[in-house]
Design a protein around this motif. Structure first.
Motif, PDB file in Angstrom:
ATOM      1  N   LYS A   1      94.331 -46.053  51.865  1.00  0.00           N
ATOM      2  CA  LYS A   1      93.952 -45.301  50.669  1.00  0.00           C
ATOM      3  C   LYS A   1      93.122 -46.239  49.788  1.00  0.00           C
ATOM      4  O   LYS A   1      93.662 -47.016  49.000  1.00  0.00           O
ATOM      5  CB  LYS A   1      95.184 -44.799  49.925  1.00  0.00           C
ATOM      6  CG  LYS A   1      94.868 -43.837  48.782  1.00  0.00           C
ATOM      7  CD  LYS A   1      96.155 -43.294  48.174  1.00  0.00           C
ATOM      8  CE  LYS A   1      95.829 -42.297  47.076  1.00  0.00           C
ATOM      9  NZ  LYS A   1      95.117 -42.935  45.947  1.00  0.00           N
ATOM     10  N   VAL A   2      91.824 -46.159  49.952  1.00  0.00           N
ATOM     11  CA  VAL A   2      90.912 -47.066  49.258  1.00  0.00           C
ATOM     12  C   VAL A   2      90.962 -46.788  47.756  1.00  0.00           C
ATOM     13  O   VAL A   2      90.874 -45.634  47.312  1.00  0.00           O
ATOM     14  CB  VAL A   2      89.478 -46.910  49.797  1.00  0.00           C
ATOM     15  CG1 VAL A   2      88.531 -47.853  49.069  1.00  0.00           C
ATOM     16  CG2 VAL A   2      89.455 -47.170  51.302  1.00  0.00           C
ATOM     17  N   ASP A   3      91.081 -47.846  46.986  1.00  0.00           N
ATOM     18  CA  ASP A   3      91.224 -47.712  45.536  1.00  0.00           C
ATOM     19  C   ASP A   3      89.863 -47.868  44.880  1.00  0.00           C
ATOM     20  O   ASP A   3      89.355 -48.985  44.711  1.00  0.00           O
ATOM     21  CB  ASP A   3      92.192 -48.779  45.023  1.00  0.00           C
ATOM     22  CG  ASP A   3      92.681 -48.470  43.614  1.00  0.00           C
ATOM     23  OD1 ASP A   3      92.478 -47.337  43.152  1.00  0.00           O
ATOM     24  OD2 ASP A   3      93.271 -49.365  42.981  1.00  0.00           O
ATOM     25  N   GLY A   4      89.253 -46.758  44.528  1.00  0.00           N
ATOM     26  CA  GLY A   4      87.935 -46.790  43.916  1.00  0.00           C
ATOM     27  C   GLY A   4      87.697 -45.546  43.096  1.00  0.00           C
ATOM     28  O   GLY A   4      88.612 -45.020  42.456  1.00  0.00           O
ATOM     29  N   VAL A   5      86.485 -45.061  43.110  1.00  0.00           N
ATOM     30  CA  VAL A   5      86.083 -43.878  42.343  1.00  0.00           C
ATOM     31  C   VAL A   5      85.621 -42.803  43.313  1.00  0.00           C
ATOM     32  O   VAL A   5      84.723 -43.036  44.131  1.00  0.00           O
ATOM     33  CB  VAL A   5      84.957 -44.227  41.350  1.00  0.00           C
ATOM     34  CG1 VAL A   5      84.425 -42.977  40.672  1.00  0.00           C
ATOM     35  CG2 VAL A   5      85.452 -45.230  40.310  1.00  0.00           C
ATOM     36  N   ALA A   6      86.223 -41.632  43.229  1.00  0.00           N
ATOM     37  CA  ALA A   6      85.910 -40.543  44.160  1.00  0.00           C
ATOM     38  C   ALA A   6      84.551 -39.925  43.843  1.00  0.00           C
ATOM     39  O   ALA A   6      84.188 -39.745  42.675  1.00  0.00           O
ATOM     40  CB  ALA A   6      86.996 -39.475  44.113  1.00  0.00           C
ATOM     41  N   ILE A   7      83.812 -39.578  44.908  1.00  0.00           N
ATOM     42  CA  ILE A   7      82.477 -38.982  44.750  1.00  0.00           C
ATOM     43  C   ILE A   7      82.261 -37.899  45.793  1.00  0.00           C
ATOM     44  O   ILE A   7      83.000 -37.787  46.776  1.00  0.00           O
ATOM     45  CB  ILE A   7      81.365 -40.042  44.921  1.00  0.00           C
ATOM     46  CG1 ILE A   7      81.491 -40.710  46.288  1.00  0.00           C
ATOM     47  CG2 ILE A   7      81.386 -41.053  43.790  1.00  0.00           C
ATOM     48  CD1 ILE A   7      80.286 -41.524  46.694  1.00  0.00           C
TER      49      ILE A   7
ATOM     50  N   GLY B   1      84.197 -38.972  49.423  1.00  0.00           N
ATOM     51  CA  GLY B   1      84.676 -40.316  49.721  1.00  0.00           C
ATOM     52  C   GLY B   1      84.931 -41.124  48.480  1.00  0.00           C
ATOM     53  O   GLY B   1      85.048 -40.578  47.366  1.00  0.00           O
ATOM     54  N   GLU B   2      84.961 -42.436  48.680  1.00  0.00           N
ATOM     55  CA  GLU B   2      85.343 -43.354  47.616  1.00  0.00           C
ATOM     56  C   GLU B   2      84.307 -44.459  47.463  1.00  0.00           C
ATOM     57  O   GLU B   2      83.953 -45.133  48.440  1.00  0.00           O
ATOM     58  CB  GLU B   2      86.695 -43.986  47.962  1.00  0.00           C
ATOM     59  CG  GLU B   2      87.471 -44.472  46.772  1.00  0.00           C
ATOM     60  CD  GLU B   2      88.273 -43.357  46.107  1.00  0.00           C
ATOM     61  OE1 GLU B   2      88.887 -43.650  45.062  1.00  0.00           O
ATOM     62  OE2 GLU B   2      88.278 -42.210  46.607  1.00  0.00           O
ATOM     63  N   LEU B   3      83.794 -44.621  46.255  1.00  0.00           N
ATOM     64  CA  LEU B   3      82.998 -45.798  45.946  1.00  0.00           C
ATOM     65  C   LEU B   3      83.965 -46.924  45.620  1.00  0.00           C
ATOM     66  O   LEU B   3      84.874 -46.761  44.801  1.00  0.00           O
ATOM     67  CB  LEU B   3      82.107 -45.547  44.727  1.00  0.00           C
ATOM     68  CG  LEU B   3      80.786 -44.820  44.928  1.00  0.00           C
ATOM     69  CD1 LEU B   3      80.064 -44.686  43.592  1.00  0.00           C
ATOM     70  CD2 LEU B   3      79.902 -45.538  45.936  1.00  0.00           C
ATOM     71  N   PHE B   4      83.790 -48.069  46.252  1.00  0.00           N
ATOM     72  CA  PHE B   4      84.730 -49.160  46.037  1.00  0.00           C
ATOM     73  C   PHE B   4      83.993 -50.482  45.892  1.00  0.00           C
ATOM     74  O   PHE B   4      82.827 -50.612  46.279  1.00  0.00           O
ATOM     75  CB  PHE B   4      85.731 -49.244  47.195  1.00  0.00           C
ATOM     76  CG  PHE B   4      85.111 -49.600  48.523  1.00  0.00           C
ATOM     77  CD1 PHE B   4      84.933 -50.928  48.912  1.00  0.00           C
ATOM     78  CD2 PHE B   4      84.687 -48.600  49.394  1.00  0.00           C
ATOM     79  CE1 PHE B   4      84.357 -51.256  50.125  1.00  0.00           C
ATOM     80  CE2 PHE B   4      84.107 -48.916  50.621  1.00  0.00           C
ATOM     81  CZ  PHE B   4      83.941 -50.252  50.991  1.00  0.00           C
TER      82      PHE B   4
END
Length: 589
Positions: A125-131, A180-183
């Motif tokens: 579960k990548v911890d970033g900002v969803a886009i 996805g996730e920007l990380f």
């Protein structure tokens, strides 16, 4: 993202509310407390969504959101529960809504969720900002922030500054929608060791800023959803890799049961990763087409987050524990929370001074972490109730090593601590006599000073509520056995601050020998310096201590006075008298 906080935490919140934990507040006070916390959460929402700032950790934010929901459930159940209201300028509709994922509490919950499902995959579960990424005729047409799940802010201009995002893909489809996730890209990041690194806040800040920042070049993208992609996840992964989203395939593993999920979860928690994570996500092929997706209804995915290093709880009350030496420790009684493998119900925050510095009372919210040897500690106070009703605190000047050798109501806590100390194996070794037994005896009024229990009879003990005649006989027998303990054990019981090494080396066997020792004599024993020697002599001459020693002597304690011991006393008395006469004669000259 915080926008889905109510949906993500509903199950937990409902569990808390079911316990019936409601503050004992008047309607007026409840309204004030709810309004104050609501205002603070709105302020944090604005900072997060409009400014890209993260002034409070996600865990603290989530905890306070739950607390507000609880208060609202208690006092304003007819009103809508608090929900984050993103104040971004985002007005662009997502072609496919962000559903969020269900949160699973533990391995058992994972097992139950997996039942009846097939073709399952697990990912970090990548911890970033969803886009959302939207490709039209193969060209990147839009990159949207998650926003409220329905609408987001258009970030297409910044997408061109992020090398990890392909600007075009080879496809014949008119439109491809990816989520996805920007990380923030990392090198050999170990979640167990390195923690969150504030990575999510850095990404959010870079995207929210109006100007460009070099940090954009350090961002990566992890695709975790292709709403209308191939049914088989293996086909999706292969195609995503061909388009340049290879991380997804590299960090996706097929699983068949909860043991395999737990294994990958632990492996990724301990291992080296290119991103920060906060758990794992289990995926199944979506059962709905993208046009039917709605926030909070992504039942085909579930997350099992890592146990947080910190948890938050509400303070139920503040207690003041007074130890046998008069030291005051402040303890917070909490609404029970799980921290690692421990259920934490109370936490010691130290001295009165520390308590005043923290400024914490009942109703406040604190964050906890485990210190060395797994002992819970307070990291910070994350919320203070508006109405500050402070409990009456004891005065530290009232308690010391010589206080509360006899019982009085203000002395109850220290006196009970002194009695409990007597049962210790290293002191009088009164086995089977716990703190609760001492408390019963104390409440019955049968104990007036530290050693008055020595004079109790079995019949008197049997009169105490909750103690049967058979148990009273056992207690009396245990009490009577202490008479055989040597002097050094009774010295410890009295509370004299003599180091163990000195006690072991001390030849004295009777109280008279102890009382005749001078400051210089005490200094001959190991571990005793001038200051401690003076303190010991002062305590031995204290009126209360002398009364207790006299009582013990009357009780023939310690037992078995030897002739040698008595001669030593006589010799010291004679020597002391000779020194007194010499000093008197010298003064007359």
């Amino acid at each position: 993202m915080k926008g889905c906080i109510v949906l993500m935490l509903w199950l937990f919140s409902a569990g808390v509310m079911a316990e019936g934990i409601c503050p004992n507040w008047s309607p007026i006070r409840a309204g004030q407390e709810i309004a104050q916390l609501t205002t603070q959460l709105r302020h944090w929402d604005d900072a997060y969504y409009r400014q890209g700032l993260n002034p409070v950790s996600d865990a603290d934010y989530d905890s306070l959101s739950q607390r507000l929901q609880q208060w609202q459930h208690c006092f304003t159940p007819d009103q809508s529960a608090y929900a984050a209201q993103p104040t971004t300028d985002g007005s662009t509709h997502h072609p496919v809504a962000h559903t969020g994922v269900r949160k699973l509490r533990d391995k058992r919950a994972v097992m139950e969720w997996m039942q009846g499902k097939a073709d399952l995959w697990v990912q970090p579960k990548v911890d970033g900002v969803a886009i959302t990424l939207v490709y039209r005729q193969g060209h990147l047409a839009s990159m949207l922030s998650r926003g409220d799940g329905w609408r987001g802010e258009e970030w297409r201009a910044k997408a061109s500054l992020i090398p990890a995002i392909p600007q075009q893909i080879a496809t014949t489809q008119d439109e491809v929608v990816l989520q996805g996730e920007l990380f923030l890209q990392m090198t050999d990041h170990q979640q167990a060791q390195d923690g969150g690194k504030n990575a999510r806040a850095q990404v959010a800040g870079a995207m929210m800023r109006r100007d460009d920042t070099p940090l954009l070049a350090q961002l990566g993208v992890f695709i975790w959803a292709w709403p209308d992609g191939p049914v088989a996840l293996s086909e999706r992964l292969a195609q995503l890799s061909r388009w340049g989203f290879g991380l997804t395939a590299r960090w996706s593993e097929r699983v068949n049961n909860e043991d395999e999920v737990a294994s990958w979860r632990d492996r990724w928690f301990q291992g080296k990763l290119p991103f920060v994570t906060d758990g794992i996500v289990i995926h199944q092929s979506p059962v709905r087409r993208g046009r039917d997706w709605q926030p909070g209804q992504g039942e085909w995915s579930a997350a099992w987050k890592y146990q947080p290093a910190e948890v938050s709880s509400e303070v139920r009350s503040v207690a003041f524990n007074i130890g046998r030496t008069g030291k005051i420790a402040v303890v917070l009684n909490l609404i029970p929370v799980q921290l690692d493998d421990k259920t934490v119900r109370r936490v010691n925050i130290g001295s009165l001074r520390r308590w005043r510095e923290l400024d914490v009372i009942a109703g406040d919210q604190v964050t906890l972490a485990l210190a060395g040897q797994g002992i819970p500690r307070v990291e910070r106070v994350i919320w203070r109730v508006a109405q500050r009703d402070y409990p009456d605190a004891p005065q530290s000047d009232d308690f010391n090593q010589l206080s509360c050798l006899t019982f009085s109501p203000p002395c109850r806590a220290q006196f009970l601590s002194r009695l409990s100390w007597l049962s210790e194996k290293s002191v009088l070794d009164i086995s089977g006599i716990q703190r609760s037994t001492w408390q019963r005896l104390l409440d019955s009024g049968t104990i007036s000073h530290l050693f008055s229990w020595l004079a109790l009879t079995p019949e008197q003990i049997a009169q105490v509520a909750g103690i049967s005649p058979a148990r009273a006989q056992q207690i009396w027998h245990r009490f009577n056995q202490t008479r055989q303990q040597p002097l050094r054990r009774w010295v410890m019981a009295l509370g004299l601050p003599i180091p163990r090494a000195a006690l072991q080396a001390m030849p004295d066997s009777q109280w008279q020998q102890l009382q005749l020792r001078s400051v210089e004599s005490w200094q001959q024993l190991p571990g005793i310096g001038g200051t401690l020697a003076q303190r010991i002599v002062t305590m031995l001459h204290d009126h209360q201590v002398q009364q207790l020693i006299t009582f013990l002597q009357q009780q023939a304690i310690p037992a078995g006075a030897s002739v040698i011991g008595m001669r030593v006393v006589e010799n010291r008395q004679a020597e002391a008298e000779t020194q007194r006469q010499q000093a008197s004669e010298k003064a007359e000259q």
